[in-house]
Write a protein that holds these residues in place. Structure first.
Motif, PDB file in Angstrom:
ATOM      1  N   ARG A  72      61.600 -15.524  98.140  1.00 17.34           N
ATOM      2  CA  ARG A  72      60.396 -14.695  98.272  1.00 17.34           C
ATOM      3  C   ARG A  72      59.895 -14.726  99.723  1.00 17.34           C
ATOM      4  NH1 ARG A  72      56.048 -14.902 100.042  1.00 17.34           N
ATOM      5  NH2 ARG A  72      54.115 -13.987  99.287  1.00 17.34           N
ATOM      6  N   TRP A 129      62.078 -12.593 101.923  1.00 11.95           N
ATOM      7  CA  TRP A 129      61.762 -11.166 101.807  1.00 11.95           C
ATOM      8  C   TRP A 129      60.486 -10.820 102.567  1.00 11.95           C
ATOM      9  CZ3 TRP A 129      64.526  -7.120 101.067  1.00 11.95           C
ATOM     10  CH2 TRP A 129      65.655  -7.160 100.243  1.00 11.95           C
ATOM     11  N   PRO A 139      55.094  -5.689 100.172  1.00 16.94           N
ATOM     12  CA  PRO A 139      54.896  -5.482  98.729  1.00 16.94           C
ATOM     13  C   PRO A 139      53.919  -6.508  98.166  1.00 16.94           C
ATOM     14  CG  PRO A 139      57.243  -5.605  99.275  1.00 16.94           C
ATOM     15  CD  PRO A 139      56.477  -6.045 100.491  1.00 16.94           C
ATOM     16  N   PRO A 164      50.852 -17.485  99.655  1.00 18.86           N
ATOM     17  CA  PRO A 164      50.052 -16.645 100.554  1.00 18.86           C
ATOM     18  C   PRO A 164      49.837 -15.272  99.934  1.00 18.86           C
ATOM     19  CG  PRO A 164      52.283 -16.966 101.391  1.00 18.86           C
ATOM     20  CD  PRO A 164      52.161 -17.847 100.203  1.00 18.86           C
ATOM     21  N   GLU A 196      60.444 -15.836  84.904  1.00 19.70           N
ATOM     22  CA  GLU A 196      60.664 -16.902  85.896  1.00 19.70           C
ATOM     23  C   GLU A 196      60.869 -18.250  85.204  1.00 19.70           C
ATOM     24  OE1 GLU A 196      58.287 -15.460  89.938  1.00 19.70           O
ATOM     25  OE2 GLU A 196      57.168 -16.486  88.367  1.00 19.70           O
ATOM     26  N   VAL A 228      63.436 -19.561  94.157  1.00 17.69           N
ATOM     27  CA  VAL A 228      62.717 -18.286  94.083  1.00 17.69           C
ATOM     28  C   VAL A 228      61.677 -18.204  95.200  1.00 17.69           C
ATOM     29  CG1 VAL A 228      61.217 -16.807  92.669  1.00 17.69           C
ATOM     30  CG2 VAL A 228      63.107 -18.052  91.607  1.00 17.69           C
ATOM     31  N   LEU A 270      57.242  -9.081  95.344  1.00 12.32           N
ATOM     32  CA  LEU A 270      58.115  -9.942  96.159  1.00 12.32           C
ATOM     33  C   LEU A 270      58.873 -10.937  95.288  1.00 12.32           C
ATOM     34  CD1 LEU A 270      55.869 -10.817  99.267  1.00 12.32           C
ATOM     35  CD2 LEU A 270      58.038  -9.571  99.311  1.00 12.32           C
ATOM     36  N   ARG A 271      58.196 -11.447  94.281  1.00  9.45           N
ATOM     37  CA  ARG A 271      58.858 -12.423  93.388  1.00  9.45           C
ATOM     38  C   ARG A 271      59.950 -11.753  92.566  1.00  9.45           C
ATOM     39  NH1 ARG A 271      53.550 -14.733  90.933  1.00  9.45           N
ATOM     40  NH2 ARG A 271      54.890 -15.195  89.143  1.00  9.45           N
ATOM     41  N   TRP A 310      57.521  -2.281  90.636  1.00 11.40           N
ATOM     42  CA  TRP A 310      57.981  -3.621  90.231  1.00 11.40           C
ATOM     43  C   TRP A 310      57.886  -3.827  88.722  1.00 11.40           C
ATOM     44  CZ3 TRP A 310      55.275  -7.538  87.811  1.00 11.40           C
ATOM     45  CH2 TRP A 310      53.877  -7.499  87.850  1.00 11.40           C
ATOM     46  N   LEU A 314      56.553 -11.292  84.069  1.00  7.43           N
ATOM     47  CA  LEU A 314      57.273 -11.923  85.180  1.00  7.43           C
ATOM     48  C   LEU A 314      57.228 -13.445  85.074  1.00  7.43           C
ATOM     49  CD1 LEU A 314      58.686 -12.000  87.960  1.00  7.43           C
ATOM     50  CD2 LEU A 314      56.455 -11.601  89.027  1.00  7.43           C
ATOM     51  N   GLU A 362      52.422  -9.494  95.726  1.00  9.80           N
ATOM     52  CA  GLU A 362      52.988 -10.809  95.423  1.00  9.80           C
ATOM     53  C   GLU A 362      54.003 -10.739  94.255  1.00  9.80           C
ATOM     54  OE1 GLU A 362      52.920 -13.607  96.984  1.00  9.80           O
ATOM     55  OE2 GLU A 362      54.052 -14.596  95.388  1.00  9.80           O
ATOM     56  N   PRO A 363      53.634 -10.167  93.113  1.00  6.48           N
ATOM     57  CA  PRO A 363      54.646 -10.123  92.040  1.00  6.48           C
ATOM     58  C   PRO A 363      55.872  -9.289  92.425  1.00  6.48           C
ATOM     59  CG  PRO A 363      52.628  -8.986  91.371  1.00  6.48           C
ATOM     60  CD  PRO A 363      52.320  -9.693  92.641  1.00  6.48           C
TER      61      PRO A 363
END
Lengths: 209, 104
Positions: free
Chosen positions: B83, B86, A20, A4, B65, B79, A25-26, B11, B61, A22-23
């Motif tokens: 996710r 969160w 936040p 999503p 992963e 993961v 959150l990952r 991030w 990233l 998408e990246p």
């Protein structure tokens, strides 16, 4: 796998916390999982970020260059084998890489690129700028270094050779730019101010005093 | 002259630090990381030129992963689940309050 998309927040009154990207959150997910498994120490992450944001940057490289300009024995040792020389100043690679110093002269101008990814002398220059990591720079520097230099506003004499060094995970290069004219007798601290980050990548020259 | 920010987004800094920390604690060596990362960049760069900003760290990233899924430290399902947890935490936390995973 379709994930999503984060909500598109354009209004000011969020009923809940701003989600936040998408990246982001990952990354949070990875951090939580690895922390719960005891594989990472979250405090160490903060320490690493603080180091790169506040303590490691092009001033380190400028220190090495200004010393090389002022001290011929240091310069010779640096060009011979940079690792012990820069470690003595407190700069060393935590990823086990070697640093090689290449010197610009009247006859040759050196430029650094990483065609594989973005290998860069972190201990001396910090985190690379965005353009160093771009496909455009990585591809063009090898193919047409003089045109890339022109984009940076650097025009070299016709008879000056351009040498391009391709960094790897094991070997990172530091360019020692030519010492500008009119800097005789300047202190190391003043000389440092003339050494720009770009000049140590070979995309610029040291500033005139 | 305004200095460029070191990391454009928080991030970016987090995923960078996470990778450096895992390397320093011996999870993988840096040449191996660089090879994997280089391969991801190359794959992403086929369709369009990467600008070295957000797209660079997206590739970073993805590489991390894949590496962690492969060595069993964090598989893809795990993961994804974390996710989602969160995301749910952000959605249920009032704006301005600290976001935590646990429902208090």
């Amino acid at each position: 796998m379709i994930l999503p998309m984060p909500h598109d927040h354009t209004h000011d009154d969020h009923p809940h916390s701003l989600l936040p990207s998408e990246p982001a959150l990952r990354v949070k997910a990875l951090e939580t999982i690895l922390t719960q498994k005891g594989l990472i120490d979250p405090a160490a992450l903060d320490e690493i970020i603080d180091t790169y944001e506040n303590r490691i940057g092009p001033r380190n490289g400028a220190h090495v260059v200004a010393r090389a300009w002022s001290d011929s024995a240091f310069r010779a040792a640096l060009l011979e084998d940079a690792d012990p020389v820069v470690s003595e100043l407190g700069y060393y690679g935590r990823q086990g890489e070697h640093i090689v110093a290449v010197e610009n002269t009247d006859d040759v101008h050196n430029m650094v690129v990483c065609t594989l990814c973005s290998c860069y002398p972190w201990p001396l220059l910090g985190i690379p700028p965005g353009w160093y990591k771009s496909d455009a720079y990585r591809a063009r520097t090898v193919r047409e270094p003089r045109k890339v230099l022109a984009d940076f506003g650097v025009e070299l004499p016709e008879n000056m050779a351009v040498r391009v060094w391709d960094s790897t995970a094991e070997v990172r290069y530091l360019v020692i730019p030519q010492r500008p004219a009119g800097t005789e007798g300047m202190s190391e601290a003043d000389l440092m101010d003339l050494v720009t980050r770009d000049s140590m990548i070979g995309c610029g020259l040291a500033k005139a005093p | 002259m305004t200095p460029e920010p070191l990391f454009e987004a928080p991030w970016h800094a987090q995923v960078f630090a996470l990778t450096v920390h895992l390397n320093e604690s011996g999870r993988f060596d840096w040449p191996d990381w660089a090879l994997r990362f280089g391969a991801t960049l190359k794959r992403h760069g086929i369709e369009r030129d990467l600008n070295g900003g957000d797209d660079y760290f997206v590739a970073w990233l993805e590489t991390l992963e894949a590496l962690l899924a492969e060595d069993g430290s964090a598989d893809a399902g795990e993961v994804l689940q974390m996710r989602q947890a969160w995301e749910a935490a952000y959605l249920r936390t009032p704006h301005g309050a600290p976001v935590t995973l646990e429902v208090s």
